[in-house]
Design an enzyme around this catalytic site. Structure first.
Site, short mmCIF file in Angstrom:
data_model
loop_
_atom_site.label_atom_id
_atom_site.label_comp_id
_atom_site.label_asym_id
_atom_site.label_seq_id
_atom_site.Cartn_x
_atom_site.Cartn_y
_atom_site.Cartn_z
N PRO A 89 19.99 89.89 71.98
CA PRO A 89 18.70 90.58 72.44
C PRO A 89 19.21 91.66 73.36
O PRO A 89 18.26 92.63 74.07
CB PRO A 89 17.68 89.67 72.91
CG PRO A 89 18.57 88.40 73.23
CD PRO A 89 19.75 88.55 72.57
N GLU A 117 21.94 79.30 74.10
CA GLU A 117 21.75 80.34 74.99
C GLU A 117 22.55 81.64 74.68
O GLU A 117 22.68 82.35 75.49
CB GLU A 117 21.87 79.72 76.35
CG GLU A 117 20.91 78.68 76.78
CD GLU A 117 19.55 79.50 76.81
OE1 GLU A 117 19.22 80.59 77.16
OE2 GLU A 117 18.46 78.69 76.29
N ARG A 155 21.28 99.69 51.96
CA ARG A 155 20.54 100.94 51.64
C ARG A 155 21.16 102.21 51.66
O ARG A 155 20.88 103.12 50.82
CB ARG A 155 18.81 101.08 52.51
CG ARG A 155 18.29 99.79 52.14
CD ARG A 155 16.90 100.11 53.06
NE ARG A 155 16.20 101.22 52.61
CZ ARG A 155 15.35 101.06 51.61
NH1 ARG A 155 15.37 100.17 50.75
NH2 ARG A 155 14.76 102.29 51.36
N ASP A 170 12.65 108.18 53.63
CA ASP A 170 12.27 106.97 54.25
C ASP A 170 11.59 107.37 55.68
O ASP A 170 12.35 108.14 56.44
CB ASP A 170 13.06 106.07 54.31
CG ASP A 170 13.05 104.87 53.10
OD1 ASP A 170 12.14 105.10 52.39
OD2 ASP A 170 13.99 104.47 52.72
N1 SAM Z 1 19.99 83.52 76.12
C1 SAM Z 1 19.81 84.66 75.42
C2 SAM Z 1 19.19 85.95 76.16
O1 SAM Z 1 18.52 85.69 77.19
O2 SAM Z 1 19.90 87.01 76.21
C3 SAM Z 1 19.16 84.49 74.36
C4 SAM Z 1 19.70 83.71 73.36
S1 SAM Z 1 18.94 83.64 71.76
C5 SAM Z 1 17.73 82.20 72.01
C6 SAM Z 1 20.04 82.94 70.57
C7 SAM Z 1 20.89 83.89 69.56
O3 SAM Z 1 19.65 84.55 68.83
C8 SAM Z 1 21.56 84.99 70.47
O4 SAM Z 1 22.88 84.71 70.79
C9 SAM Z 1 21.36 86.26 69.43
O5 SAM Z 1 22.64 85.91 68.49
C10 SAM Z 1 20.11 85.96 68.69
N2 SAM Z 1 19.26 86.87 68.90
C11 SAM Z 1 18.17 86.45 69.79
N3 SAM Z 1 17.18 87.56 69.83
C12 SAM Z 1 17.99 88.71 69.13
C13 SAM Z 1 17.61 90.08 69.03
N4 SAM Z 1 16.51 90.53 69.70
N5 SAM Z 1 18.46 90.77 68.38
C14 SAM Z 1 19.63 90.24 67.79
N6 SAM Z 1 19.91 88.87 68.05
C15 SAM Z 1 18.97 88.09 68.78
#
Ligand code: SAM
Length: 228
Positions: A89, A117, A155, A170
């Site tokens: 994220p 995490e 795509r 698109d």
């Molecule tokens: N503790 C991390 C933080 O606060 O940045 C979040 C970890 S999340 C629970 C677990 C995994 O989900 C991440 O390592 C990532 O691979 C994926 N993930 C979660 N949200 C995401 C997003 N918005 N975009 C891409 N990957 C995401």
């Protein structure tokens, strides 16, 4: 285009790979999706992939050693090392221009799916992946994010869509970067809602002008930021 997905939940991809456009693209050898279980790269008896964070705090962290070893071995499975992408994220937001840039500059992607995490920071420091986020919200894991990435890139592979024009027209796409116009199909009338007369007129010039105008109006109303 080749994707190597690194995950702790490979079974999540079995249904995904066998559906619709992606399935056809794989059958026609335009796209390859290889899924690897990062746990196969653990070296201890219990196949441990995660551990508690140094300094304390909630949750578990994916350990650097199996992840880095997995990426290196997977890179060596093809003559192209590929662009390493880490889903997080905290990464650059995935938008259509970025999808278009990635699809036109790389033939292979190695996509890391986090869990818990997330990854030990040293995974990022050592591998220097491109960090990509699919939006400002937190998922349980990177698998869904990597499917979003794969779907958006596939795509754009020449030959994958029946009509190349559609990936230009698109919403957000290179054709105009605004929202697409409204579309209709049969029947002409349903519960008092009629298809706009112009679309039945056969006048291609007028239809094109109408669509352009609808696109602009819709974008103005819903996403005026795209017009700036
Ligand atoms: N503790 C991390 C933080 O606060 O940045 C979040 C970890 S999340 C629970 C677990 C995994 O989900 C991440 O390592 C990532 O691979 C994926 N993930 C979660 N949200 C995401 C997003 N918005 N975009 C891409 N990957 C995401």
């Amino acid at each position: 285009m080749r994707f190597d997905v690194l995950t702790l939940f490979p079974e999540m991809f079995s249904g995904y790979k066998t559906q619709s456009i992606l399935n056809k693209a794989i059958d026609r050898e335009l796209v390859e999706v290889h899924v690897h279980n990062m746990r196969d790269w653990t070296t201890d008896r219990h196949h441990k992939m995660d551990d508690r964070p140094f300094g304390g705090g909630p949750g578990m962290i994916l350990m650097v050693e199996p992840v880095v070893n997995c990426v290196r071995d997977v890179q060596a499975m093809s003559d192209r090392p590929g662009q390493v992408i880490l889903t997080t994220p905290q990464g650059e937001r995935l938008r259509q221009p970025l999808c278009e840039e990635l699809a036109s500059t790389h033939q292979r992607f190695i996509v890391l799916c986090g869990r818990y995490e997330g990854f030990d920071q040293r995974v990022i420091d050592i591998l220097k992946p491109m960090e990509i986020s699919i939006g400002d919200y937190v998922l349980n894991g990177g698998e869904v994010a990597s499917m979003v990435l794969i779907d958006s890139l596939v795509r754009l592979v020449p030959g994958v869509l029946g009509d190349e024009q559609s990936s230009w027209d698109d919403s957000f796409s290179r054709g105009n970067r605004i929202l697409e116009y409204p579309q209709y199909t049969r029947p002409r009338s349903f519960e008092g809602h009629d298809v706009p007369e112009i679309l039945l007129s056969g006048d291609h010039g007028a239809i094109e002008a109408w669509r352009k105008n609808q696109s602009l109006e819709r974008t103005k109303q819903r996403r005026s930021d795209l017009l700036e």
